[in-house]
Design a protein around this motif. Structure first.
Motif, PDB file in Angstrom:
ATOM      1  N   PHE A  36      -1.169   9.049  -0.594  1.00 43.84           N
ATOM      2  CA  PHE A  36      -1.561   9.940   0.507  1.00 43.84           C
ATOM      3  C   PHE A  36      -2.877  10.663   0.212  1.00 43.84           C
ATOM      4  O   PHE A  36      -3.492  11.225   1.120  1.00 43.84           O
ATOM      5  CB  PHE A  36      -0.466  10.971   0.807  1.00 43.84           C
ATOM      6  N   ALA A  37      -3.296  10.678  -1.042  1.00 40.58           N
ATOM      7  CA  ALA A  37      -4.592  11.262  -1.415  1.00 40.58           C
ATOM      8  C   ALA A  37      -5.684  10.197  -1.508  1.00 40.58           C
ATOM      9  O   ALA A  37      -6.789  10.480  -1.966  1.00 40.58           O
ATOM     10  CB  ALA A  37      -4.474  12.016  -2.742  1.00 40.58           C
ATOM     11  N   THR A  38      -5.388   8.979  -1.087  1.00 41.73           N
ATOM     12  CA  THR A  38      -6.364   7.888  -1.101  1.00 41.73           C
ATOM     13  C   THR A  38      -6.369   7.186   0.254  1.00 41.73           C
ATOM     14  O   THR A  38      -5.482   7.397   1.071  1.00 41.73           O
ATOM     15  CB  THR A  38      -6.033   6.814  -2.162  1.00 41.73           C
ATOM     16  N   ARG A  39      -7.349   6.297   0.414  1.00 38.18           N
ATOM     17  CA  ARG A  39      -7.402   5.462   1.620  1.00 38.18           C
ATOM     18  C   ARG A  39      -6.873   4.054   1.338  1.00 38.18           C
ATOM     19  O   ARG A  39      -7.140   3.123   2.102  1.00 38.18           O
ATOM     20  CB  ARG A  39      -8.841   5.405   2.131  1.00 38.18           C
ATOM     21  N   LEU A  75      -7.155   3.453   9.661  1.00 35.34           N
ATOM     22  CA  LEU A  75      -7.883   4.404  10.512  1.00 35.34           C
ATOM     23  C   LEU A  75      -9.369   4.145  10.299  1.00 35.34           C
ATOM     24  O   LEU A  75      -9.894   4.362   9.210  1.00 35.34           O
ATOM     25  CB  LEU A  75      -7.506   5.827  10.097  1.00 35.34           C
ATOM     26  N   GLU A  91      -6.051  13.868   7.160  1.00 31.50           N
ATOM     27  CA  GLU A  91      -5.682  13.309   8.457  1.00 31.50           C
ATOM     28  C   GLU A  91      -4.174  13.144   8.429  1.00 31.50           C
ATOM     29  O   GLU A  91      -3.639  12.359   7.635  1.00 31.50           O
ATOM     30  CB  GLU A  91      -6.335  11.937   8.678  1.00 31.50           C
ATOM     31  N   PRO A  97      -6.661  11.264   3.129  1.00 35.93           N
ATOM     32  CA  PRO A  97      -7.760  12.226   2.989  1.00 35.93           C
ATOM     33  C   PRO A  97      -8.728  12.072   4.154  1.00 35.93           C
ATOM     34  O   PRO A  97      -8.984  10.956   4.610  1.00 35.93           O
ATOM     35  CB  PRO A  97      -8.414  11.828   1.663  1.00 35.93           C
ATOM     36  N   SER A  98      -9.249  13.184   4.655  1.00 32.94           N
ATOM     37  CA  SER A  98     -10.274  13.147   5.691  1.00 32.94           C
ATOM     38  C   SER A  98     -11.599  12.795   5.043  1.00 32.94           C
ATOM     39  O   SER A  98     -12.050  13.458   4.116  1.00 32.94           O
ATOM     40  CB  SER A  98     -10.353  14.516   6.359  1.00 32.94           C
ATOM     41  N   LEU A  99     -12.238  11.746   5.530  1.00 34.59           N
ATOM     42  CA  LEU A  99     -13.511  11.324   4.923  1.00 34.59           C
ATOM     43  C   LEU A  99     -14.596  12.358   5.186  1.00 34.59           C
ATOM     44  O   LEU A  99     -15.488  12.533   4.381  1.00 34.59           O
ATOM     45  CB  LEU A  99     -13.934   9.971   5.476  1.00 34.59           C
TER      46      LEU A  99
END
Lengths: 131, 131
Positions: free
Chosen positions: A79-82, A92, B50, B123-125
């Motif tokens: 959840f702390a990464t993409r 997203l 997000e 994380p929000s970029l």
């Protein structure tokens, strides 16, 4: 949840996909199901959109990972990464619309592979303001 | 898709929820299922995230709407709006983490009602850069 369309891209598999959209991702097409086409009214070239996809090739059992696949980085909760590997692999992607042709939306740099299901399109608040 | 947790909020129903997060949405808690807690490692107070939710009260048959419920605005496809009523009612909320306490993540201004299922956290970029 249902698929509302599919990504058409020159990216054939995950090994080719860049990890972030600013890393030379190719243009792509979003081919929407006919029944949802009325929901596209108002989307125009130049619009910034949030494209939500279902990253169907992801490993849904992964809860922690080395960011960006770099083993020298500390193990981090997904959840702390993409990372695409996560309990619900929703992708997203903030992209720019370059054309709308019937049920096809062309966008610039998209890091999703060919065949990725599409689940939603929203205006990007950063780019469009509130509607 | 699965629920990974639930929103706990003072907002009891849709009529109370502001349409946009900058319109006085209250602080809220995300209560995660125990099995996904390892995926939180690395989320810290101050992080912009997000939050993806499933807007379970939405009307999934709606394809066009008057933006912001204002009948004087032209009918617009839901993909060009942030209306919760859409084929897949995924809510996308950019919020700031104020605390992480076990399986509970406290966030500032969130416009989702109490009981809304949570489906992902990223994380929000815009706020964090790439990890």
């Amino acid at each position: 949840m249902r698929s509302i369309g599919v990504v058409r891209s020159l990216l054939a598999d995950r090994s080719e996909a860049p990890r972030q959209p600013d890393e030379d991702a190719p243009a792509a097409e979003i081919v929407l199901d006919d029944d949802v086409c009325p929901a596209l009214v108002g989307i125009e070239p130049g619009d910034r959109i949030e494209l939500l996809t279902w990253l169907h090739l992801a490993d849904r059992s992964t809860l922690s990972t080395h960011p960006r696949g770099d083993a020298s980085r500390p193990l981090t909760g997904v959840f702390a990464t993409r990372s695409p590997d996560r309990p619900n692999p929703v992708g997203l992607h903030t992209v720019t619309v370059t054309a709308v042709l019937g049920n096809v939306v062309r966008v610039d740099g998209l890091e999703a592979v060919d065949g990725t299901p599409v689940i939603d399109i929203k205006p990007s608040l950063g780019g469009l303001g509130l509607r």
